[in-house]
Write an enzyme that holds these catalytic residues in place. Structure first.
Site, PDB file in Angstrom:
ATOM      1  N   ARG A  67       0.830  -1.214   0.000  1.00 50.09           N
ATOM      2  CA  ARG A  67       0.000   0.000   0.000  1.00 50.09           C
ATOM      3  C   ARG A  67       0.861   1.259   0.000  1.00 50.09           C
ATOM      4  NH1 ARG A  67      -3.940  -0.885   4.878  1.00 50.09           N
ATOM      5  NH2 ARG A  67      -4.794   1.124   4.207  1.00 50.09           N
ATOM      6  N   GLN A 101      -9.618   8.934   8.772  1.00 49.70           N
ATOM      7  CA  GLN A 101      -9.363   7.535   9.115  1.00 49.70           C
ATOM      8  C   GLN A 101      -8.317   6.974   8.132  1.00 49.70           C
ATOM      9  OE1 GLN A 101     -13.324   5.316  10.141  1.00 49.70           O
ATOM     10  NE2 GLN A 101     -13.834   6.952   8.712  1.00 49.70           N
ATOM     11  N   ASN A 102      -8.044   7.737   7.091  1.00 53.03           N
ATOM     12  CA  ASN A 102      -7.152   7.255   6.040  1.00 53.03           C
ATOM     13  C   ASN A 102      -5.694   7.362   6.470  1.00 53.03           C
ATOM     14  OD1 ASN A 102      -9.489   6.939   4.580  1.00 53.03           O
ATOM     15  ND2 ASN A 102      -9.237   8.822   3.402  1.00 53.03           N
ATOM     16  N   ASP A 104      -3.350   7.401   4.020  1.00 53.82           N
ATOM     17  CA  ASP A 104      -2.614   7.986   2.888  1.00 53.82           C
ATOM     18  C   ASP A 104      -2.325   9.449   3.205  1.00 53.82           C
ATOM     19  OD1 ASP A 104      -5.793   7.999   1.320  1.00 53.82           O
ATOM     20  OD2 ASP A 104      -4.733   9.832   1.867  1.00 53.82           O
ATOM     21  N   HIS A 119      -5.958   7.027  12.528  1.00 54.05           N
ATOM     22  CA  HIS A 119      -5.585   5.622  12.389  1.00 54.05           C
ATOM     23  C   HIS A 119      -4.143   5.450  11.933  1.00 54.05           C
ATOM     24  CE1 HIS A 119     -10.082   4.296  11.898  1.00 54.05           C
ATOM     25  NE2 HIS A 119      -9.760   4.602  13.146  1.00 54.05           N
ATOM     26  N   CYS A 127       8.508   2.866  16.669  1.00 54.12           N
ATOM     27  CA  CYS A 127       9.283   1.939  17.497  1.00 54.12           C
ATOM     28  C   CYS A 127       8.317   1.056  18.286  1.00 54.12           C
ATOM     29  CB  CYS A 127      10.156   2.753  18.463  1.00 54.12           C
ATOM     30  SG  CYS A 127      10.999   1.763  19.683  1.00 54.12           S
ATOM     31  N   CYS A 146      14.805   1.086  15.025  1.00 56.10           N
ATOM     32  CA  CYS A 146      14.404   2.466  15.351  1.00 56.10           C
ATOM     33  C   CYS A 146      15.649   3.330  15.594  1.00 56.10           C
ATOM     34  CB  CYS A 146      13.535   2.444  16.611  1.00 56.10           C
ATOM     35  SG  CYS A 146      14.494   2.118  18.091  1.00 56.10           S
ATOM     36  N   SER A 188     -17.974   4.228   5.523  1.00 60.57           N
ATOM     37  CA  SER A 188     -19.151   3.334   5.624  1.00 60.57           C
ATOM     38  C   SER A 188     -19.754   3.350   7.018  1.00 60.57           C
ATOM     39  CB  SER A 188     -18.725   1.904   5.277  1.00 60.57           C
ATOM     40  OG  SER A 188     -17.719   1.467   6.197  1.00 60.57           O
ATOM     41  N   ASN A 212     -21.530  10.886   0.667  1.00 57.57           N
ATOM     42  CA  ASN A 212     -21.015   9.539   0.469  1.00 57.57           C
ATOM     43  C   ASN A 212     -21.595   8.934  -0.807  1.00 57.57           C
ATOM     44  OD1 ASN A 212     -19.193   7.720   1.956  1.00 57.57           O
ATOM     45  ND2 ASN A 212     -20.937   6.309   1.942  1.00 57.57           N
TER      46      ASN A 212
HETATM   47  C1  BV8 Z   1     -10.705   1.123  19.675  1.00 60.87           C
HETATM   48  C2  BV8 Z   1      -6.005   0.329  10.016  1.00 60.87           C
HETATM   49  C3  BV8 Z   1     -10.708   1.397  22.029  1.00 60.87           C
HETATM   50  C4  BV8 Z   1      -5.483   1.327   9.096  1.00 60.87           C
HETATM   51  C5  BV8 Z   1      -8.278   0.341  10.718  1.00 60.87           C
HETATM   52  C6  BV8 Z   1     -17.427   0.685  20.006  1.00 60.87           C
HETATM   53  C7  BV8 Z   1     -16.641   1.687  20.558  1.00 60.87           C
HETATM   54  C8  BV8 Z   1     -15.254   1.633  20.468  1.00 60.87           C
HETATM   55  C9  BV8 Z   1     -14.643   0.561  19.786  1.00 60.87           C
HETATM   56  C10 BV8 Z   1     -15.419  -0.431  19.231  1.00 60.87           C
HETATM   57  C11 BV8 Z   1     -16.800  -0.373  19.338  1.00 60.87           C
HETATM   58  N1  BV8 Z   1     -17.301  -1.472  18.715  1.00 60.87           N
HETATM   59  C12 BV8 Z   1     -16.272  -2.184  18.214  1.00 60.87           C
HETATM   60  C13 BV8 Z   1     -15.116  -1.607  18.516  1.00 60.87           C
HETATM   61  C14 BV8 Z   1     -13.794  -2.133  18.173  1.00 60.87           C
HETATM   62  C15 BV8 Z   1     -13.306  -1.730  16.795  1.00 60.87           C
HETATM   63  C16 BV8 Z   1     -14.385  -1.624  15.754  1.00 60.87           C
HETATM   64  O1  BV8 Z   1     -14.880  -0.549  15.466  1.00 60.87           O
HETATM   65  N2  BV8 Z   1     -14.721  -2.738  15.138  1.00 60.87           N
HETATM   66  C17 BV8 Z   1     -15.730  -2.724  14.087  1.00 60.87           C
HETATM   67  C18 BV8 Z   1     -15.278  -3.603  12.936  1.00 60.87           C
HETATM   68  C19 BV8 Z   1     -17.049  -3.122  14.686  1.00 60.87           C
HETATM   69  N3  BV8 Z   1     -12.608  -0.470  16.877  1.00 60.87           N
HETATM   70  C20 BV8 Z   1     -11.304  -0.469  17.234  1.00 60.87           C
HETATM   71  O2  BV8 Z   1     -10.690  -1.465  17.541  1.00 60.87           O
HETATM   72  C21 BV8 Z   1     -10.624   0.883  17.285  1.00 60.87           C
HETATM   73  N4  BV8 Z   1      -9.989   1.029  18.562  1.00 60.87           N
HETATM   74  O3  BV8 Z   1     -11.905   1.052  19.689  1.00 60.87           O
HETATM   75  O4  BV8 Z   1      -9.943   1.301  20.813  1.00 60.87           O
HETATM   76  C22 BV8 Z   1     -10.863   2.798  22.414  1.00 60.87           C
HETATM   77  C23 BV8 Z   1     -11.455   3.726  21.544  1.00 60.87           C
HETATM   78  C24 BV8 Z   1     -11.597   5.034  21.947  1.00 60.87           C
HETATM   79  C25 BV8 Z   1     -11.149   5.426  23.189  1.00 60.87           C
HETATM   80  C26 BV8 Z   1     -10.559   4.496  24.048  1.00 60.87           C
HETATM   81  C27 BV8 Z   1     -10.420   3.177  23.665  1.00 60.87           C
HETATM   82  C28 BV8 Z   1      -9.515   0.982  16.238  1.00 60.87           C
HETATM   83  C29 BV8 Z   1     -10.100   1.140  14.879  1.00 60.87           C
HETATM   84  C30 BV8 Z   1      -8.983   1.358  13.836  1.00 60.87           C
HETATM   85  C31 BV8 Z   1      -8.799   0.118  13.071  1.00 60.87           C
HETATM   86  N5  BV8 Z   1      -7.880   0.324  11.958  1.00 60.87           N
HETATM   87  N6  BV8 Z   1      -7.416   0.202   9.739  1.00 60.87           N
HETATM   88  C32 BV8 Z   1      -5.376   0.739   7.731  1.00 60.87           C
HETATM   89  O5  BV8 Z   1      -4.994  -0.431   7.568  1.00 60.87           O
HETATM   90  O6  BV8 Z   1      -5.671   1.507   6.811  1.00 60.87           O
HETATM   91  S1  BV8 Z   1      -9.917   0.506  10.370  1.00 60.87           S
HETATM   92  C33 BV8 Z   1     -10.186   0.604   8.704  1.00 60.87           C
HETATM   93  O7  BV8 Z   1     -11.603   0.780   8.531  1.00 60.87           O
HETATM   94  C34 BV8 Z   1      -9.536   1.817   8.096  1.00 60.87           C
HETATM   95  O8  BV8 Z   1      -8.719   2.551   8.976  1.00 60.87           O
HETATM   96  C35 BV8 Z   1     -10.701   2.667   7.688  1.00 60.87           C
HETATM   97  O9  BV8 Z   1     -10.442   3.959   7.958  1.00 60.87           O
HETATM   98  C36 BV8 Z   1     -11.790   2.173   8.552  1.00 60.87           C
HETATM   99  C37 BV8 Z   1     -13.179   2.538   8.106  1.00 60.87           C
HETATM  100  O10 BV8 Z   1     -13.336   2.163   6.750  1.00 60.87           O
HETATM  101  P1  BV8 Z   1     -13.853   3.287   5.731  1.00 60.87           P
HETATM  102  O11 BV8 Z   1     -12.825   4.355   5.649  1.00 60.87           O
HETATM  103  O12 BV8 Z   1     -15.226   3.684   6.083  1.00 60.87           O
HETATM  104  O13 BV8 Z   1     -13.816   2.481   4.368  1.00 60.87           O
HETATM  105  P2  BV8 Z   1     -14.931   1.461   3.835  1.00 60.87           P
HETATM  106  O14 BV8 Z   1     -14.304   0.709   2.715  1.00 60.87           O
HETATM  107  O15 BV8 Z   1     -15.541   0.729   4.974  1.00 60.87           O
HETATM  108  O16 BV8 Z   1     -16.073   2.416   3.249  1.00 60.87           O
HETATM  109  C38 BV8 Z   1     -15.789   3.257   2.149  1.00 60.87           C
HETATM  110  C39 BV8 Z   1     -16.997   4.152   1.962  1.00 60.87           C
HETATM  111  O17 BV8 Z   1     -16.711   5.075   0.915  1.00 60.87           O
HETATM  112  C40 BV8 Z   1     -18.257   3.390   1.546  1.00 60.87           C
HETATM  113  O18 BV8 Z   1     -19.355   3.871   2.295  1.00 60.87           O
HETATM  114  C41 BV8 Z   1     -18.415   3.754   0.063  1.00 60.87           C
HETATM  115  O19 BV8 Z   1     -19.789   3.852  -0.292  1.00 60.87           O
HETATM  116  C42 BV8 Z   1     -17.781   5.121   0.018  1.00 60.87           C
HETATM  117  N7  BV8 Z   1     -17.222   5.443  -1.300  1.00 60.87           N
HETATM  118  C43 BV8 Z   1     -16.591   4.612  -2.168  1.00 60.87           C
HETATM  119  N8  BV8 Z   1     -16.224   5.321  -3.261  1.00 60.87           N
HETATM  120  C44 BV8 Z   1     -16.590   6.606  -3.059  1.00 60.87           C
HETATM  121  C45 BV8 Z   1     -17.234   6.699  -1.811  1.00 60.87           C
HETATM  122  N9  BV8 Z   1     -17.742   7.847  -1.328  1.00 60.87           N
HETATM  123  C46 BV8 Z   1     -17.606   8.945  -2.104  1.00 60.87           C
HETATM  124  N10 BV8 Z   1     -17.015   8.949  -3.318  1.00 60.87           N
HETATM  125  C47 BV8 Z   1     -16.502   7.798  -3.825  1.00 60.87           C
HETATM  126  N11 BV8 Z   1     -15.909   7.816  -5.038  1.00 60.87           N
END
Ligand code: BV8
Length: 245
Positions: A67, A101-102, A104, A119, A127, A146, A188, A212
């Site tokens: 990536r 959240q990106n 990039d 993120h 490190c 590191c 999403s 969106n």
């Molecule tokens: C955490 C790594 C604790 C980077 C990623 C409730 C509360 C808190 C936490 C949770 C909770 N329930 C569950 C959790 C745990 C978990 C979670 O959310 N799980 C989900 C699956 C249920 N969350 C965590 O673990 C987070 N940490 O909670 O810590 C805490 C929190 C706060 C305070 C204290 C303690 C950590 C989350 C980070 C995970 N890392 N990725 C990488 O590899 O890139 S997440 C990953 O998904 C990416 O980072 C990305 O940003 C994220 C979301 O995805 P989207 O960006 O929305 O992308 P997606 O493909 O899903 O959607 C694209 C959208 O674009 C679509 O809607 C599409 O229609 C639209 N689209 C497409 N083309 C276009 C367009 N729109 C416009 N124009 C276009 N052309």
């Protein structure tokens, strides 16, 4: 009532923009959950969790190296949505912040400076002991060390994985508390805490707008939701901001 009424009613407007993978889709970067998305070819738990990294570091290094290489290949550029948001920051200065959240660097390359990468970032490594981050544009592997420890310790991608706490949450909450307008673009609404920002913004009396390609999981929580490609919706949004603010 639309966001234009809000723009007309304010002499000054604090805007917080949340972006997700959808804003970079038209720059050629895969999203996560759309067809042929990143999660189609990789299990989340294998490449985006600390456990996955511990179990198979070379798979995770490879996932992020691919990536990073695409992002820095010269083939990927900011699209009209990124460019429009940079134009808006030129006009609004500190009254607009992008929480992305990106991982990039397209917002910065378009010209935005008020950007929070909750993120993490692809062009960065950290490190594994001190969590100190450093710029990293090359391949990252288990043999890399590191600068902050002596002797150097292994580096990992500077990415917030599932189960890890996103960066700058306090600053993000303060921005949402003070926001007049919260705009969610290209996400999403699957991943928390980012997916919960709209609810907090509503509680803090911000006007909440979703732009969106399709309705997100959180669509019903927004005061207003418009569908279309970011490269069309965002320039239109920005031109209205510049017209009425
Ligand atoms: C955490 C790594 C604790 C980077 C990623 C409730 C509360 C808190 C936490 C949770 C909770 N329930 C569950 C959790 C745990 C978990 C979670 O959310 N799980 C989900 C699956 C249920 N969350 C965590 O673990 C987070 N940490 O909670 O810590 C805490 C929190 C706060 C305070 C204290 C303690 C950590 C989350 C980070 C995970 N890392 N990725 C990488 O590899 O890139 S997440 C990953 O998904 C990416 O980072 C990305 O940003 C994220 C979301 O995805 P989207 O960006 O929305 O992308 P997606 O493909 O899903 O959607 C694209 C959208 O674009 C679509 O809607 C599409 O229609 C639209 N689209 C497409 N083309 C276009 C367009 N729109 C416009 N124009 C276009 N052309």
């Amino acid at each position: 009532m639309t966001y234009i009424d809000i723009l007309k009613s304010k002499s000054e407007c604090n805007i917080v923009v949340l972006t997700g993978a959808g804003i970079s889709a038209e720059s050629g970067i895969k999203t996560f959950r759309d067809g042929n998305g990143l999660w189609e070819n990789h299990k989340v738990e294998d490449v985006a969790t600390p456990e996955g990294f511990a179990a198979n570091p070379s798979l995770v290094y490879k996932f992020y190296n691919e990536r990073r290489a695409q992002l820095l290949s010269g083939e990927v550029h900011p699209n009209p949505a990124h460019i429009a948001l940079a134009e808006l920051e030129k006009a609004l200065k500190s009254n607009i912040w992008i929480v992305t959240q990106n991982v990039d660097n397209l917002h910065e390359r378009a010209g935005n400076q008020n950007v929070i990468h909750m993120h993490g970032e692809l062009a960065s490594a950290k490190c594994a002991v001190t969590n100190q981050a450093q710029n990293w544009v090359a391949e990252l592997n288990a043999s890399d060390r590191c600068h902050c420890c002596s002797p150097g310790t292994p580096l990992r991608p500077n990415i917030v994985w599932f189960g890890e706490i996103p960066y700058n949450m306090e600053k993000i909450e303060t921005l949402l508390f003070d926001a007049d307008l919260f705009v969610s673009i290209g996400t999403s609404g699957n991943v928390y805490p980012a997916a919960g920002f709209v609810s907090f913004a509503n509680q803090c009396n911000a006007y909440t707008l979703e732009l969106n390609l399709e309705p997100s999981n959180g669509q019903t929580q927004f005061a207003e939701s418009r569908q279309g490609p970011a490269s069309e919706l965002i320039p239109e949004f920005v031109s209205n901001c510049l017209k009425y603010l």
